[in-house]
Design an enzyme around this catalytic site. Structure first.
Site, PDB file in Angstrom:
ATOM      1  N   GLU A   1      -3.593  -8.424  15.587  1.00  0.00           N
ATOM      2  CA  GLU A   1      -3.045  -7.119  15.207  1.00  0.00           C
ATOM      3  C   GLU A   1      -4.082  -6.011  15.429  1.00  0.00           C
ATOM      4  OE1 GLU A   1      -1.688  -6.633  11.096  1.00  0.00           O
ATOM      5  OE2 GLU A   1       0.067  -5.545  11.824  1.00  0.00           O
TER       6      GLU A   1
ATOM      7  N   HIS B   1      -5.267 -34.846  16.652  1.00  0.00           N
ATOM      8  CA  HIS B   1      -4.091 -35.685  16.907  1.00  0.00           C
ATOM      9  C   HIS B   1      -2.898 -34.839  17.322  1.00  0.00           C
ATOM     10  CE1 HIS B   1      -5.751 -39.493  15.254  1.00  0.00           C
ATOM     11  NE2 HIS B   1      -6.601 -38.631  14.719  1.00  0.00           N
TER      12      HIS B   1
ATOM     13  N   GLY C   1      -4.273  -3.159   5.919  1.00  0.00           N
ATOM     14  CA  GLY C   1      -3.680  -4.360   5.334  1.00  0.00           C
ATOM     15  C   GLY C   1      -4.453  -5.623   5.661  1.00  0.00           C
TER      16      GLY C   1
ATOM     17  N   GLU D   1      10.445  -5.650   3.149  1.00  0.00           N
ATOM     18  CA  GLU D   1      10.494  -7.023   2.658  1.00  0.00           C
ATOM     19  C   GLU D   1      10.066  -7.103   1.201  1.00  0.00           C
ATOM     20  OE1 GLU D   1       9.211  -6.162   5.584  1.00  0.00           O
ATOM     21  OE2 GLU D   1       9.679  -7.654   7.123  1.00  0.00           O
TER      22      GLU D   1
ATOM     23  N   LYS E   1      10.899  -2.220  13.529  1.00  0.00           N
ATOM     24  CA  LYS E   1      11.355  -1.709  12.227  1.00  0.00           C
ATOM     25  C   LYS E   1      12.460  -0.674  12.408  1.00  0.00           C
ATOM     26  CE  LYS E   1       7.030  -1.862   9.589  1.00  0.00           C
ATOM     27  NZ  LYS E   1       6.072  -1.049   8.812  1.00  0.00           N
TER      28      LYS E   1
ATOM     29  N   LYS F   1       0.835  -1.206   0.000  1.00  0.00           N
ATOM     30  CA  LYS F   1       0.000   0.000   0.000  1.00  0.00           C
ATOM     31  C   LYS F   1       0.868   1.255   0.000  1.00  0.00           C
ATOM     32  CE  LYS F   1      -2.428   0.960   3.699  1.00  0.00           C
ATOM     33  NZ  LYS F   1      -3.518   0.889   4.687  1.00  0.00           N
TER      34      LYS F   1
END
Lengths: 521, 521
Positions: free
Chosen positions: A351, A382, A264, A210, A498, A204
């Site tokens: 978040e 399991h 996001g 990344e 960050k 965006k």
């Protein structure tokens, strides 16, 4: 007049605290199984008969919803009010499935039309790829599409793609690169025929570290392959906001737009999910998903909690978190196709509501969002179900199930089909958690029960049902944010890391941090 | 003389409760970063400088380990004592990586030799497949292997396969069918060329409902394809115990054996993981993994907690659970290759220690195993880390990292490689969680810090490092079980659901349960 109050200041919350806690087992009766169902839109139904409610509790929860003006706040959000208080933004993901929403005008632009226009551009682009009108730069037909994005640009679209992959014709195969770990990009790129591959770069802001590193990775890897006449930018489209640096780069084959009002983790029904899903399955499948989401959004406008699945789900979650003091919630889809849906919900919920300050930035004293985790059943049975049944902490359970499989292939073994076994296990688990089983001789075989579960179910996991399921959880999380008086739409908690990572990369970190970085060099 | 006592009855635990809780930030100094490292075997190191310890606390934890005789109990287990009290069985998964262990004789059989013999049989079989000496029934070379199993027969082997897939030559491609959901088997079978595919049926008891249904699925799907001269049983091997019904079926191409002393979630280093990993990568890679596991097992015999990573990890976990009252733990590998490793640990930990009775079946009053969840970084940073940083509950963090990538392909972007970015993020997160950051003006940008993290790291994620990582967690979980005085080796909590599912399938369920089953029919 709409007011914003912290949860603990509400009269209805104080009243809720004084109520006796109803038994899960007592509510779980044949009559309640039949009665306690709510239409959640898109063919989904929400059943709460294993949830431990009674009339008195439901009335108290209705009073809480009313006093906190939860539905009025939703309407305010739909109308375009600035509900993301931290970042001072509107919250408009509902508009991307525009059928039910009002127009929202921002600086002269009709945003419903804007999102719809992008959806149409995507549909046209997808069709031109499918027909072969647009080919790769070496004139070969595109067969594979790779989404390059992280967080909300990855988890939601990936979960939705996997959920539909076995039901619809795969017009293109879809893959995903998300992690900055170079092995992620390397493995995916090596598995692709670059001449037949289209990359979708999704960011965006156009500044996600990344994603830009991975775009560069694709460019460099393509260069290294040195394919005659190959032009990697003719194999790359971007999804970004119109104000981002990427939007100004006209080398992309195409650009599709969102804006700051689409968070996001709420972006799967925007171009962020739209491009890859339309390319993979055709625009009509994505349109079906939007219709399902819109139906769930519409159901979520009901003021009555017994008519509004997302609202009741939200209220029961708050009750379990703040009155019963349960710290986690498990998401248990009995469908292998939903294998990554819990990972998407993990982002969506944790978040959004993993916060300790209210929407005005003041510290709050009560527990907010729980830990979310889950895996598909019967696999989870399991694995971690042991703790769910007999662990020291109670964990509420959100089951998801479908009458029919997606592939329609099945075989009987010992007089029942696999699908029947799957659903028998699903129902058996709900009953086992609710009712328990007493064994005083062998206490390791004793089950206390009283572990509350809900069930969302539909005939089949279609695009429409999936859209509704997605929206159900988005709306549930939004409602919980309103009840806790949070801003569910920012994520300042991810910023500090960050900043420190950049400090390390630019040699500005403290001696302790540098020392720790050295040990892994 | 070894004694078994509940945690709350120990003097050392009562003493621990009276200690002041040390600050995480205070311990996180450059000197401690350098000093607080423990060799964990297999090239792994465990760093606890962001864990909030001091000398006093470490002494108290040592006293707890000593009083509870944790290492002595491990030695007892290694010697072949019946430590699975519920099922009255030995616990012998360490023997499958036999290098460090004593012989254990059971009813005249040397079990170390038995496991080692199976490993050699697997190696020979794998080689005959790789050389093409054994082909499919239509004389085509085998290129794909599909494991059919669930729980411990799936999660561990799958996580290990994915972890090594990008580092070693893939002699065969591996796939997995686990869920009874028919769409799981259908999608995998349709993606395979049956003439070139080998199936591994894995069920210790030979009675696992899902696995037998999926075996039948493979048989029926193969029949439907009606391939000339094709014999599906010549494409199927089994891994089971010698007493199971499957062991008596001589139609399998080959059978490999484990026994009752290898619990499902501890079975990755037995034939359960050995067959598929040896077929995928070659027996020498699996052998490397066993060597790493054995090294970790050996390190875990140290009595001193500052020399024993698994023991200190276990003790700090108990401290965080029972003194600091944290309910969950996050597993955060900074390696895309470990994408499913948290799902394996989820079973390992939650199924082992999600208990409310002690090893003698008496109810206990303290909290036991936490909820475990996690995703690879940096992906998780863009998902649930918001809650980890600013949520209302503190969640301890287990970071895993590697100096070098597996593929060795990397590119610089903005002056640093992707691998460097990955590790800068890893280190930055540890610092951000430990130290926080004060912002009194904008409380939504305020970070309290004090969130404890450990880091396990190695040069590269090789088979040896992976084996050690696997064993580290197995031993940590075992030690926590000893500290909590649990039987970590049974799983009675999964039985009730199985019984009720069979009741439904055979028409014996209650009216409430039948009603609930009907709504999803």
């Amino acid at each position: 007049m709409i007011n914003f109050h912290d949860l603990h200041t509400l009269k209805s919350f104080q009243a809720l605290k004084t109520l006796p806690i109803p038994s899960v087992a007592d509510n779980f009766t044949a009559i309640h199984v039949e009665e306690q169902n709510i239409d959640a839109g898109g063919g989904l139904t929400y059943n709460y008969s294993a949830k431990g409610v009674n009339e008195e509790l439901l009335e108290a929860l209705q009073a809480l919803a009313d006093e906190q003006q939860v539905i009025d706040k939703y309407e305010l959000l739909l109308s375009g009010e600035m509900m993301n208080t931290g970042e001072k933004r509107k919250v408009l993901h509902h508009l991307t499935r525009a059928q039910q929403a009002n127009d929202v005008i921002h600086e002269g632009t009709n945003l419903r039309q804007f999102y719809h226009h992008e959806q149409k551009r995507i549909a046209e682009f997808a069709q031109r790829i499918h027909t072969g009108e647009i080919t790769g730069s070496t004139d070969k037909k595109i067969t594979t599409v790779v989404q390059v994005g992280i967080g909300g640009s990855d988890l939601g679209p990936r979960a939705l793609y996997l959920a539909l992959q076995n039901l619809y014709l795969n017009k293109l195969e879809a893959k995903f690169i998300s992690n900055v770990d170079p092995d992620d990009a390397t493995a995916i790129i090596e598995s692709c025929d670059l001449e037949r591959t289209l990359f979708i770069l999704v960011s965006k802001s156009g500044t996600t570290q990344e994603t830009l590193a991975n775009q560069n990775f694709v460019l460099q890897a393509a260069k290294k392959q040195n394919i005659l006449h190959y032009d990697v930018m003719k194999h790359m489209v971007c999804v970004t906001s119109q104000t981002s640096p990427l939007a100004k780069d006209d080398r992309y084959l195409a650009s599709f737009f969102i804006d700051d009002f689409i968070g996001g983790r709420y972006s799967s029904t925007s171009a962020v999910g739209g491009v890859i899903l339309s390319l993979a399955f055709g625009a009509e499948v994505f349109e079906e998903l939007l219709i399902g989401a819109a139906e769930a959004d519409s159901q979520a406008r009901e003021q009555s909690i017994t008519e509004n699945a997302a609202l009741l789900d939200a209220l029961l979650g708050v009750y379990e978190r703040n009155i019963k003091n349960y710290a986690a919630t498990a998401i248990l889809p009995y469908s292998q196709a939903l294998s990554r849906f819990p990972a998407h919900l993990q982002q969506l919920d944790m978040e959004s509501n993993g916060k300790s300050v209210n929407r005005d930035g003041q510290a709050i004293s009560y527990a907010t969002g729980p830990v979310l985790f889950g895996e598909p059943g019967t696999n989870g049975q399991h694995s971690f179900y042991q703790l769910l049944h007999q662990g020291s902490d109670v964990i509420p359970l959100q089951f998801i199930g479908f009458t029919h499989s997606q592939c329609g292939v099945d075989y009987d073994y010992e007089a029942s089909s696999s699908q029947k076994k799957l659903n028998a296990n699903l129902i058996a688990q709900i009953a086992a958690f609710a009712l328990g089983h007493t064994n005083n001789e062998n206490m390791n075989k004793n089950f206390e029960g009283g572990r509350p579960a809900s069930l969302i179910y539909a005939q089949q996991l279609t695009a429409r049902a999936l859209g509704a399921l997605l929206a159900h959880y988005e709306n549930k999380v939004m409602f919980q944010g309103f009840i806790w008086n949070l801003n569910s739409f920012d994520q300042e908690g991810v910023q500090l890391g960050k900043v420190l990572a950049n400090d390390i990369l630019h040699g500005n970190a403290s001696s302790t941090v540098n020392q720790l970085f050295q040990i892994i060099q």
